[in-house]
Design an enzyme around this catalytic site. Structure first.
Site, mmCIF file in Angstrom:
data_model
loop_
_atom_site.group_PDB
_atom_site.id
_atom_site.type_symbol
_atom_site.label_atom_id
_atom_site.label_comp_id
_atom_site.label_asym_id
_atom_site.label_seq_id
_atom_site.Cartn_x
_atom_site.Cartn_y
_atom_site.Cartn_z
ATOM 1 N N TYR A 29 0.896 -0.707 0.151
ATOM 2 C CA TYR A 29 -0.170 0.156 -0.407
ATOM 3 C C TYR A 29 0.622 1.032 0.096
ATOM 4 O O TYR A 29 0.528 2.347 -0.776
ATOM 5 C CB TYR A 29 -1.108 -0.095 1.036
ATOM 6 C CG TYR A 29 -1.884 1.084 1.441
ATOM 7 C CD1 TYR A 29 -3.513 0.842 0.811
ATOM 8 C CD2 TYR A 29 -1.569 2.285 2.381
ATOM 9 C CE1 TYR A 29 -4.247 1.737 0.469
ATOM 10 C CE2 TYR A 29 -2.774 3.350 2.287
ATOM 11 C CZ TYR A 29 -3.852 3.261 1.539
ATOM 12 O OH TYR A 29 -4.473 4.447 1.299
ATOM 13 N N ASP A 67 3.635 -0.542 12.089
ATOM 14 C CA ASP A 67 2.250 0.178 12.701
ATOM 15 C C ASP A 67 3.705 1.238 12.858
ATOM 16 O O ASP A 67 3.903 0.967 14.230
ATOM 17 C CB ASP A 67 1.903 -0.852 14.328
ATOM 18 C CG ASP A 67 0.311 0.247 13.601
ATOM 19 O OD1 ASP A 67 -0.495 -0.708 13.266
ATOM 20 O OD2 ASP A 67 0.579 0.912 14.487
HETATM 21 N N1 UDP Z 1 -5.369 -0.773 15.924
HETATM 22 C C1 UDP Z 1 -5.640 -1.364 17.530
HETATM 23 N N2 UDP Z 1 -6.765 -2.517 17.524
HETATM 24 C C2 UDP Z 1 -7.975 -2.402 16.793
HETATM 25 C C3 UDP Z 1 -7.378 -1.966 15.104
HETATM 26 C C4 UDP Z 1 -6.652 -1.409 15.135
HETATM 27 O O1 UDP Z 1 -5.361 -1.158 18.476
HETATM 28 O O2 UDP Z 1 -8.842 -2.918 16.378
HETATM 29 C C5 UDP Z 1 -4.341 0.500 16.288
HETATM 30 C C6 UDP Z 1 -3.441 -0.133 15.142
HETATM 31 O O3 UDP Z 1 -2.014 -1.472 14.862
HETATM 32 C C7 UDP Z 1 -2.800 1.132 14.280
HETATM 33 C C8 UDP Z 1 -3.850 2.486 15.264
HETATM 34 O O4 UDP Z 1 -4.895 1.928 15.687
HETATM 35 O O5 UDP Z 1 -1.942 1.667 15.612
HETATM 36 C C9 UDP Z 1 -4.661 3.005 13.664
HETATM 37 O O6 UDP Z 1 -4.639 1.651 13.050
HETATM 38 P P1 UDP Z 1 -5.518 1.945 11.363
HETATM 39 O O7 UDP Z 1 -6.049 0.111 10.698
HETATM 40 O O8 UDP Z 1 -6.919 2.272 12.097
HETATM 41 O O9 UDP Z 1 -5.006 2.832 10.530
HETATM 42 P P2 UDP Z 1 -2.879 2.761 10.922
HETATM 43 O O10 UDP Z 1 -2.642 2.232 11.032
HETATM 44 O O11 UDP Z 1 -3.393 2.655 8.704
HETATM 45 O O12 UDP Z 1 -3.898 4.162 10.361
#
Ligand code: UDP
Length: 317
Positions: A148, A276
């Protein structure tokens, strides 16, 4: 009436954009292959005379006959939630590259303004905070998120090379974490996951310590910024960050959602996924200066609206 082609139009943001463009009196040609989008998101537009839907893949865009004059092309076609874009990473990369190239070729042929929905993921696990557009990022090229992140980066490269080579009218926006109605309840994102778990009284799962941060933008504010970018002066190519500076840790978001849902869900912890990012917040000075972009919806207001959406959605499944 001007015409806009929106790829990925049945997705969360794509569908809100369709609504906005119809409201602003455009004819909207909508393309989606339903890989991660849903017909439910655009069902209310089905009989609207300004709306025309094509079920197809952006990778096949050059083989689709579109007779209308195209004034704008908005490329939103790409699975965005981490579990969905990681499910078939080769498909994700292919969609990013070929989708962007097809949109650019079509824009070249038709003289259209072409906008790329890029992402804060181009900054990777950022080493500067907040992230300014000039920052080149800290992206792992071979990790689980790379399909991505690098896909979106190559799309940006293509946009700027087409501008340099063919003088195309391009616009690139970098979208930070956005939430709101029409997120799919199983898309794996933090806000949708937490709300669905809280409403069902199931455990809320925090990955890692929960100290990692994100800045969350309600969809209506973001759409407003995208529209302003679309109508901005010709030589504003971007990239321009769009989102909010409302930065919260994942733990804070969990507490807010539990409180707003009056939920008894417990919090459990799992390992942090690979790569992450630890913190994320846009520098919005450029958007503020050039677009007069000021997001208005607070996290509480946005969460209340999103919780309402999921309550109704869960009642109907
Ligand atoms: N996250 C979490 N629990 C969940 C989903 C996501 O703790 O059920 C965490 C994830 O590891 C990240 C943050 O929340 O640190 C944001 O995740 P998301 O997938 O929404 O967006 P991105 O990582 O793409 O910014």
């Amino acid at each position: 009436m001007k015409t806009v082609l929106i790829t990925g139009a049945a997705g969360f943001l794509g569908s809100h954009l369709c609504d906005k463009m119809i409201k602003e009196n455009y004819k909207v040609i909508c393309l989606d292959n339903f890989y991660s989008g849903s017909f439910d998101n655009i069902a209310h537009l089905k009989n609207n005379a300004q709306f025309h839907f094509i079920e197809d893949d952006v990778r096949n865009l050059r083989n689709i006959k579109i007779n209308e004059q195209l004034d704008y092309i908005l490329n939103f076609a790409c699975p965005a939630p981490p579990p969905k874009y990681q499910k078939d990473p080769v498909f994700t990369l292919d969609t990013c590259y070929k989708g962007a190239k097809n949109c650019l070729e079509l824009a070249k042929e038709r003289g259209a303004i072409v906008l790329q929905a890029s992402t804060s993921e181009v900054y990777g696990d950022a080493l500067i905070h907040p992230q300014k557009e000039e920052y080149w990022g800290n992206v792992n090229p071979i990790g689980a998120r790379s399909c991505y992140d690098e896909g979106k980066r190559i799309a940006e490269t293509l946009f700027f090379d087409y501008r340099r080579k063919y003088n195309l009218k391009i616009k690139v926006i970098r979208i930070f974490n956005t939430y709101g109605a029409r997120m799919s309840f199983d898309d794996g994102r933090v806000i949708s996951n937490f709300i669905v778990a809280a409403l069902k009284g199931e455990p809320i799962t925090i990955y890692g310590s929960g100290k990692q941060t994100r800045s969350f933008c309600y969809a209506d504010d973001l759409i407003d910024g995208i529209y302003k970018m679309l109508l901005s002066r010709d030589d504003l190519y971007g990239p321009v960050n769009l989102g909010t500076t409302f930065e919260f840790s994942v733990s804070e978001i969990a507490s807010k959602i539990i409180k707003l849902c009056s939920s008894k869900s417990e919090i459990i912890y799992k390992d942090l996924p690979e790569d992450d990012p630890k913190q994320r917040k846009p520098d919005l000075n450029l958007a503020r200066k050039e677009l007069n972009y000021v997001p208005k919806i607070t996290i509480e207001e946005g969460l209340v609206k999103t919780i309402e959406f999921f309550k109704i959605k869960l009642q109907n499944i």
